[in-house]
Design an enzyme around this catalytic site. Structure first.
Site, PDB file in Angstrom:
ATOM      1  N   HIS A 166      12.161 -33.999  67.159  1.00 22.32           N
ATOM      2  CA  HIS A 166      12.373 -35.416  67.454  1.00 22.32           C
ATOM      3  C   HIS A 166      13.634 -35.653  68.287  1.00 22.32           C
ATOM      4  O   HIS A 166      13.780 -36.701  68.901  1.00 22.32           O
ATOM      5  CB  HIS A 166      12.383 -36.260  66.181  1.00 22.32           C
ATOM      6  CG  HIS A 166      13.550 -36.016  65.293  1.00 22.32           C
ATOM      7  ND1 HIS A 166      13.555 -35.055  64.328  1.00 22.32           N
ATOM      8  CD2 HIS A 166      14.763 -36.608  65.243  1.00 22.32           C
ATOM      9  CE1 HIS A 166      14.726 -35.074  63.726  1.00 22.32           C
ATOM     10  NE2 HIS A 166      15.483 -35.999  64.242  1.00 22.32           N
TER      11      HIS A 166
ATOM     12  N   GLU B  67      27.115 -34.828  60.655  1.00 25.78           N
ATOM     13  CA  GLU B  67      26.570 -35.819  59.725  1.00 25.78           C
ATOM     14  C   GLU B  67      27.632 -36.142  58.696  1.00 25.78           C
ATOM     15  O   GLU B  67      28.397 -35.260  58.284  1.00 25.78           O
ATOM     16  CB  GLU B  67      25.369 -35.237  58.992  1.00 25.78           C
ATOM     17  CG  GLU B  67      24.415 -34.555  59.932  1.00 25.78           C
ATOM     18  CD  GLU B  67      23.010 -35.025  59.784  1.00 25.78           C
ATOM     19  OE1 GLU B  67      22.806 -36.033  59.095  1.00 25.78           O
ATOM     20  OE2 GLU B  67      22.140 -34.378  60.361  1.00 25.78           O
TER      21      GLU B  67
ATOM     22  N   ASP C  46      18.051 -25.132  60.121  1.00 26.36           N
ATOM     23  CA  ASP C  46      17.663 -26.541  60.078  1.00 26.36           C
ATOM     24  C   ASP C  46      18.038 -27.275  61.372  1.00 26.36           C
ATOM     25  O   ASP C  46      17.349 -28.214  61.764  1.00 26.36           O
ATOM     26  CB  ASP C  46      18.359 -27.210  58.874  1.00 26.36           C
ATOM     27  CG  ASP C  46      17.824 -28.607  58.594  1.00 26.36           C
ATOM     28  OD1 ASP C  46      16.582 -28.756  58.575  1.00 26.36           O
ATOM     29  OD2 ASP C  46      18.623 -29.528  58.391  1.00 26.36           O
TER      30      ASP C  46
ATOM     31  N   HIS D 273      17.182 -28.166  67.152  1.00 26.32           N
ATOM     32  CA  HIS D 273      17.740 -29.328  67.852  1.00 26.32           C
ATOM     33  C   HIS D 273      18.877 -28.954  68.818  1.00 26.32           C
ATOM     34  O   HIS D 273      18.869 -29.351  69.977  1.00 26.32           O
ATOM     35  CB  HIS D 273      18.269 -30.358  66.849  1.00 26.32           C
ATOM     36  CG  HIS D 273      17.264 -30.781  65.825  1.00 26.32           C
ATOM     37  ND1 HIS D 273      15.960 -31.051  66.146  1.00 26.32           N
ATOM     38  CD2 HIS D 273      17.355 -30.966  64.494  1.00 26.32           C
ATOM     39  CE1 HIS D 273      15.304 -31.397  65.049  1.00 26.32           C
ATOM     40  NE2 HIS D 273      16.128 -31.350  64.031  1.00 26.32           N
TER      41      HIS D 273
END
Ligand code: NAD
Length: 484
Positions: free
Chosen positions: A178, A216, A235, A240
């Site tokens: 995404h 984050e 992850d 990404h």
């Protein structure tokens, strides 16, 4: 500026896992936004499917509740929500069995493009692909969308690819990352390849280094079980951050077609040099005033999985030899920030002796989060009569300010689902691309596992372990601060 909405062709979209978290939070609200924007034709159909037994009416109520929870009230007028819900049906299928598939077949229209969105555990991808094929539901025009994680290592990614390719062609498979649906990420390609300004400087002669940060502010509480099996490398970095790196480092494709773009991305991954352990820093957050430690969040006091990773990479090709790329990502850091910073070299000759002290130099900052936009840091003369003093200013462009909030507030999932319906694979990872990224990541993971390496502790709300700062300082460089 007004968004141009180009309606897509009529479609039948089947969402497997339609009662799950991702479907409720992202996919279905995203489809509603596209419906409201007029992009979804009036005869488009969305068919939810999951393991729970329920009627279509109950599913519509569930989706209505999800939209009420995840879409702001002023963006969901009741009449439009009702009209959207009328587009929905539900078919109960346990995908590991053979019941329910005929009911699905009956709902689908023969001449409409079929898209199957697998918002389920990857362990179920093979079972679904097989049954879509054996029950003759998939047609040669159908598309299949799969969620992350695409594998845990090279071997498992290859197995997933094999399972899908047994029943679908590569041109039918859409592997979602995404990050690639974010406005700024797509803009990276426009910035590089639709402007003549940057590309002549886009190489080791002019660029000192590149920093990619995805920080984050929250920890992994609530999904510790999954996270502890994965860690920051699997992850975040393998997918990404790797995608961001590829878009920054790739050669200009000869055309803007899915395979031309993806060919260039694969070449970047294949050109990455092996990363020695000394150039990798892994961390785990400690307990803080408002949070438990990583060990408590994952309920594993002996865990060696990293909640933070920083690394220095080099790309072994002509363009990038001698320009390091620094990647950093982690949980419970100072702020929620995602950005790419391209730091340029100093001018070859300084005609302002003693006037450049403390100057950080030219930088192009591409912000993904928060407030997507681009900043160009330049040196200017400090205004006023005090002689030739130099200072730095940021030429700052917020996409929301420049283009309007409506244009920039689309969620990545909205764009990506519409791209699938249009049959555009540019922003989806090809099978060989995913495998190349695992082939790069696996030896590093094996090396720290073999060394029984323990991640370094770091304080929540910090920028990660001290060692990560040192990794940058060794090269005489500095990380950009995380947040203001
Ligand atoms: P979830 O556990 O909330 O939902 C899983 C869905 O799968 C449910 O609808 C369930 O009914 C269905 N399901 C499970 N077993 C089934 C079976 N045998 N037959 C039919 N349906 C079955 O999971 P989620 O968080 O929605 O995640 C779905 C996928 O998306 C996973 O691969 C996950 O890794 C990925 N993903 C999730 C997020 C997120 O934010 N939730 C983000 C990125 C990727």
């Amino acid at each position: 500026m007004v968004a141009r909405v180009i309606p897509v062709e009529p479609f039948d979209l089947v969402i497997f896992g339609a009662t799950g978290d991702l479907a409720r939070r992202k996919i279905l609200p995203g489809l509603f936004h596209r419906f409201r924007a007029g992009q979804m034709p009036s005869d488009a159909k969305i068919i939810g499917s999951a393991r729970s037994e329920m009627e279509s009416a109950e599913f519509r109520t569930l989706v209505g509740a999800a939209i009420a929870e995840f879409v702001a009230p002023d963006l969901r007028p009741q009449d439009q929500l009702d009209a959207f819900l009328q587009r929905l049906d539900y078919v109960h299928i346990d995908v590991t069995g053979d019941i329910g598939w005929d009911a699905l077949q009956k709902i689908l229209r023969p001449d409409t493009i079929r898209t199957f969105y697998l918002s389920v555990s990857p362990a179920l991808f093979g079972a679904i692909a097989e049954r879509l094929s054996t029950h003759a539901i998939a047609t040669p025009q159908s598309r299949i969308v799969v969620e992350k994680p695409f594998g845990h290592d090279l071997e498992s990614a290859r197995a997933l690819n094999r399972d899908l390719l047994r029943h679908f062609d590569e041109a039918q498979i859409y592997r979602i990352d995404h990050y690639l649906g974010k406005e700024t990420v797509q803009n990276l390609m426009a910035l590089r390849f639709a402007n003549s300004l940057f590309e002549p400087l886009w190489n080791a002669t002019h660029i000192d280094h590149v920093q990619i940060t995805v920080a984050e502010s929250l920890g992994v509480a609530g999904r510790g079980g999954y996270y502890d099996q994965s860690g920051a490398m699997r992850d975040m970095v393998q997918n990404h951050l790797m995608q961001l790196l590829c878009l920054i480092a790739m050669e200009p494709p000869s055309k803007f077609t899915p395979n031309s773009v993806r060919d260039e991305k694969v070449k970047v991954i294949e050109a990455l040099d092996p990363v020695p352990l000394r150039d990798i820093v892994r961390g785990q957050y400690r307990a803080g005033r408002d949070n438990q430690s990583y060990f408590d969040d994952v309920e594993n006091p002996d865990s060696r999985t990293e909640s933070f990773i920083a690394m220095k990479l080099t790309v072994g090709n002509w363009r990038w030899a001698s320009t390091p790329f620094y990647l950093r990502t982690g949980k419970h850091l100072r702020d929620r920030v995602s950005e790419i910073a391209v730091i340029f070299k100093d001018p070859p000759h300084n005609i302002f002796p003693n006037k450049m002290e403390g100057r950080k130099g030219n930088a192009l900052i591409i912000r993904l989060q928060p407030d997507e936009g681009i900043t160009l840091r330049t040196t200017i003369k400090e205004p006023g009569p005090g002689g030739m003093r130099l200072t730095e200013v940021a030429m700052d462009m917020s996409f929301a300010d420049a283009l309007g909030k409506d244009l920039t507030s689309q969620d990545a999932y909205e764009r990506l689902v519409m791209d699938v319906i249009r049959g555009d694979q540019t922003l989806f990872m090809r099978g060989d691309e995913v495998e190349a990224a695992w082939a790069w990541a696996d030896p590093m993971i094996a090396a720290w596992e073999e060394a029984s390496q323990r991640p370094m502790p770091y304080d929540p709300g910090s920028s990660g372990p001290e060692e990560a700062l040192m990794l940058m300082h060794q090269g005489g460089r500095r990380w950009r601060p995380i947040g203001d």
